[in-house]
Design an enzyme around this catalytic site. Structure first.
Site, PDB file in Angstrom:
ATOM      1  N   HIS A 127     -37.859 -34.597  81.679  1.00 32.73           N
ATOM      2  CA  HIS A 127     -37.356 -33.683  80.349  1.00 32.73           C
ATOM      3  C   HIS A 127     -37.284 -34.510  79.166  1.00 32.73           C
ATOM      4  CE1 HIS A 127     -35.136 -31.717  83.987  1.00 32.73           C
ATOM      5  NE2 HIS A 127     -35.844 -30.693  83.793  1.00 32.73           N
ATOM      6  N   MET A 136     -34.159 -26.141  82.847  1.00 32.14           N
ATOM      7  CA  MET A 136     -32.842 -25.522  83.563  1.00 32.14           C
ATOM      8  C   MET A 136     -31.889 -26.489  83.737  1.00 32.14           C
ATOM      9  SD  MET A 136     -34.394 -22.730  86.085  1.00 32.14           S
ATOM     10  CE  MET A 136     -35.087 -23.905  87.282  1.00 32.14           C
TER      11      MET A 136
HETATM   12  P1  AMP Z   1     -37.061 -27.399  84.730  1.00 32.27           P
HETATM   13  O1  AMP Z   1     -35.834 -27.770  84.028  1.00 32.27           O
HETATM   14  O2  AMP Z   1     -37.378 -27.852  85.892  1.00 32.27           O
HETATM   15  O3  AMP Z   1     -37.400 -25.838  84.452  1.00 32.27           O
HETATM   16  O4  AMP Z   1     -38.218 -28.158  83.588  1.00 32.27           O
HETATM   17  C1  AMP Z   1     -38.181 -27.922  82.230  1.00 32.27           C
HETATM   18  C2  AMP Z   1     -39.560 -28.624  81.817  1.00 32.27           C
HETATM   19  O5  AMP Z   1     -39.529 -30.205  82.147  1.00 32.27           O
HETATM   20  C3  AMP Z   1     -40.696 -27.815  82.354  1.00 32.27           C
HETATM   21  O6  AMP Z   1     -41.723 -27.866  81.406  1.00 32.27           O
HETATM   22  C4  AMP Z   1     -41.151 -28.957  83.526  1.00 32.27           C
HETATM   23  O7  AMP Z   1     -42.409 -28.969  83.706  1.00 32.27           O
HETATM   24  C5  AMP Z   1     -40.698 -30.339  82.907  1.00 32.27           C
HETATM   25  N1  AMP Z   1     -40.673 -31.452  83.663  1.00 32.27           N
HETATM   26  C6  AMP Z   1     -40.025 -31.322  84.881  1.00 32.27           C
HETATM   27  N2  AMP Z   1     -40.007 -32.645  85.630  1.00 32.27           N
HETATM   28  C7  AMP Z   1     -40.783 -33.115  84.929  1.00 32.27           C
HETATM   29  C8  AMP Z   1     -41.400 -34.462  85.188  1.00 32.27           C
HETATM   30  N3  AMP Z   1     -41.116 -35.214  86.148  1.00 32.27           N
HETATM   31  N4  AMP Z   1     -42.403 -34.964  84.353  1.00 32.27           N
HETATM   32  C9  AMP Z   1     -42.775 -34.303  82.803  1.00 32.27           C
HETATM   33  N5  AMP Z   1     -41.975 -33.064  82.787  1.00 32.27           N
HETATM   34  C10 AMP Z   1     -41.238 -32.527  83.648  1.00 32.27           C
END
Ligand code: AMP
Length: 279
Positions: free
Chosen positions: A37, A30
């Protein structure tokens, strides 16, 4: 890095690449990207010929409209980070591209996954997550999907979605990337004030406390103590749970099987979630 905004162009590009046998890794996000990410992009680059990232703030998964309104948008910085990481393609669709007028909302049978933990506190959230991931996968025909363990329940939900919809896609769950004080990187962290940012490390302290005491303190007492620790640092706790690897909450532990501790808690307006494998 190529940038596609239209679903039809994105699909056309992927179809051409797949015809030539390219292996494709996909990282849905997102935006408001951080090194968590980027670690997913790096993992994808190691294992694929082409790595694709999508940025789409999905209104369907926000049960709280204020949270959606306040979701950080940092697209220029995101593009720079993706370029630096060597991401090949960014899919950057509008809401109309993802949910066109003829879009039919599906109901996904997620079973108990939808009624516990995040499912309980964020009604409709995982239906919204499935809706967008299903739609993205219909546009981006990838070999491997990369998700972060930071959102552990989401990983289990997407695993279920892949089974339900019979996608021939491998799920790669990547480790959580943390700040030096242990706070899991998250797009929402930028909404924390300086003092809240310092307090936020208490979530990691709570995990370390649980890990240290899991063999000597009964589970209910340990959860109580971890909650007190968080409350004393200014958190309002939604849940602290200890569960097996299928995410079934546990009352007792056999001392052997894999367990995960999961926390969701508010620091004022900002809701943070995290989890840690305890054993
Ligand atoms: P989001 O943009 O929050 O929807 O996250 C996108 C992807 O990045 C999802 O698969 C999350 O689980 C992963 N993600 C977010 N924060 C982290 C983190 N600190 N370490 C590893 N992966 C992450």
């Amino acid at each position: 890095m190529r940038i596609y905004r239209l679903a039809v162009e994105m699909t056309g590009f992927i179809d051409n690449q797949r015809k030539t046998g390219q292996k494709i890794g996909f990282v849905p996000t997102m935006g408001a990207l951080h090194q968590g990410h980027i670690s997913l992009i790096r993992q994808s680059k190691k294992e694929n010929d082409l790595s694709i990232c999508s940025i789409f703030v999905n209104p369907a998964q926000f049960n709280n409209p204020a949270d959606f309104q306040k979701y950080p948008i940092t697209i220029e910085n995101d593009i720079n980070l993706l370029e630096l990481a060597g991401c090949d393609v960014l899919f950057l669709p509008s809401i109309e591209e993802i949910y066109p007028s003829q879009f039919k909302k599906e109901q996904y049978d997620l079973g108990y996954l939808e009624t516990i933990l995040e499912g309980k506190y964020r009604p409709g959230h995982f239906q919204g997550v499935c809706q967008v991931v299903d739609r993205l996968l219909s546009i981006i025909d990838c070999n491997t999907l990369y998700l972060g363990r930071k959102d552990y329940q989401q990983c289990r939900v997407i695993e279920k979605l892949l089974q339900l919809k019979k996608y021939n896609i491998t799920l790669h769950i990547c480790e959580t990337i943390r700040e030096i004080d242990g706070l899991a990187m998250s797009s929402r962290n930028v909404r924390l004030s300086t003092s809240e940012r310092t307090q936020a490390a208490a979530i990691y302290e709570a995990f370390l406390y649980i890990q240290k005491n899991i063999k000597i303190v009964p589970l209910s007492d340990i959860k109580q103590a971890a909650e007190s620790l968080l409350t004393s640092k200014g958190f309002k706790v939604d849940y602290i749970e200890i569960a097996n690897d299928k995410l079934m909450p546990l009352d007792t532990w056999d001392g052997k099987s894999a367990i995960v501790a999961l926390i969701a808690a508010y620091l004022n307006e900002v809701r943070l979630i995290d989890n840690m494998m305890i054993a």
